[in-house]
Design an enzyme around this catalytic site. Structure first.
Site, short mmCIF file in Angstrom:
data_model
loop_
_atom_site.label_atom_id
_atom_site.label_comp_id
_atom_site.label_asym_id
_atom_site.label_seq_id
_atom_site.Cartn_x
_atom_site.Cartn_y
_atom_site.Cartn_z
N TYR A 8 46.67 41.23 42.41
CA TYR A 8 45.22 41.36 42.04
C TYR A 8 44.88 39.83 41.15
CZ TYR A 8 40.33 42.82 40.97
OH TYR A 8 39.04 42.99 40.99
N ARG A 14 39.09 45.73 40.13
CA ARG A 14 39.51 46.95 40.52
C ARG A 14 40.97 47.56 40.52
NH1 ARG A 14 36.14 49.19 43.72
NH2 ARG A 14 34.05 48.36 44.32
N TRP A 104 29.04 41.20 42.53
CA TRP A 104 30.20 40.42 41.84
C TRP A 104 30.15 39.05 42.20
CZ3 TRP A 104 31.61 42.98 37.40
CH2 TRP A 104 31.33 44.36 37.45
C1 KDV Z 1 34.65 41.23 39.93
C2 KDV Z 1 34.74 42.54 39.70
C3 KDV Z 1 34.88 45.34 38.91
C4 KDV Z 1 35.11 46.48 38.57
C5 KDV Z 1 34.86 47.39 39.77
C6 KDV Z 1 34.52 45.88 41.34
C7 KDV Z 1 34.52 44.58 40.23
C8 KDV Z 1 34.48 43.65 40.48
N1 KDV Z 1 34.63 40.19 40.13
C9 KDV Z 1 35.02 42.99 38.28
N2 KDV Z 1 35.02 44.31 37.96
C10 KDV Z 1 34.48 47.09 40.87
#
Ligand code: KDV
EC number: 5.3.99.2
Length: 200
Positions: A8, A14, A104
């Site tokens: 990641y 995630r 995001w």
């Molecule tokens: C980014 C990002 C998340 C939390 C849950 C998607 C996400 C995407 N860039 C950061 N945190 C789902």
């Protein structure tokens, strides 16, 4: 124990639910964090061009929640009965649906900020009200006697939501207390203490 490599970005995002599960179950894994600059090179090598993925026994597993469900299967984190397991999945999906609404990757900062603000001020309150009444005065989201990965996902998601809106849980002491109970589990506390500090 199989060899696990989690891939990641250098973020909670995630992948963090998977890291919590590895920590709680005391499973060794490689927490491989890639640079944004290397992503375009790596993306085409992945089955669906998305991360996180978990490499295990020559397979590339994708989808964070599928990976989490695989790792928790037949453990005390899954929910005791099939009915409890369905309730765990449903709370996880409810949280994930909400987190997935955030744009995001939006490039236009104006559009991004407006959309984030709208989600945090208009839609979050409904979700929090429902989560709070679903939790009620139970010890955990599902059942009274055992933490599940739904409680972990609540801590993971709410941590990021609180970064975006620090007063988010001010009127929900029971949801705050659930976070605190998850974070007080020794293996989780140790992971939170040692993990790389990132905004998201
Ligand atoms: C980014 C990002 C998340 C939390 C849950 C998607 C996400 C995407 N860039 C950061 N945190 C789902």
């Amino acid at each position: 124990m199989p060899n696990y490599k989690l891939i990641y970005f250098n973020m909670r995002g995630r992948a963090e639910i998977i890291r919590y599960i590895f920590a709680y179950l005391d499973i060794k894994y490689e927490d491989h964090r890639i640079e944004q600059a290397d992503w375009p090179k790596i993306k085409p090598t992945l089955p669906f061009g998305k991360i996180p993925v978990l490499e295990v026994e020559g397979l590339i597993l994708h989808q964070s929640l599928a990976i989490a469900r695989y790792l928790t299967k037949n453990t005390d984190l899954a929910g005791k009965t099939e009915l409890e397991q369905c309730q765990v999945d449903a709370v996880v999906d409810t949280l994930d649906d909400f987190m997935s609404l955030f744009p995001w990757a939006e490039k236009n900062q104006d559009v991004k900020e407006r959309h984030f603000k709208e989600l945090l001020t208009c839609q979050a309150p409904c979700l929090l009200r429902d989560l709070d009444s679903y939790l009620g005065s139970k010890e955990w989201f599902i059942g009274d006697d055992q933490v599940t990965w739904a409680d972990f996902y609540w801590d993971v998601c709410s941590t990021t939501l609180l970064v975006l809106k620090p007063d988010l849980l001010d009127i929900y002491p029971r949801l705050v207390s659930l976070r605190n109970k998850v974070r007080a589990i020794p293996a989780i506390a140790a992971w939170i203490h040692k993990r790389p500090q990132t905004k998201l």
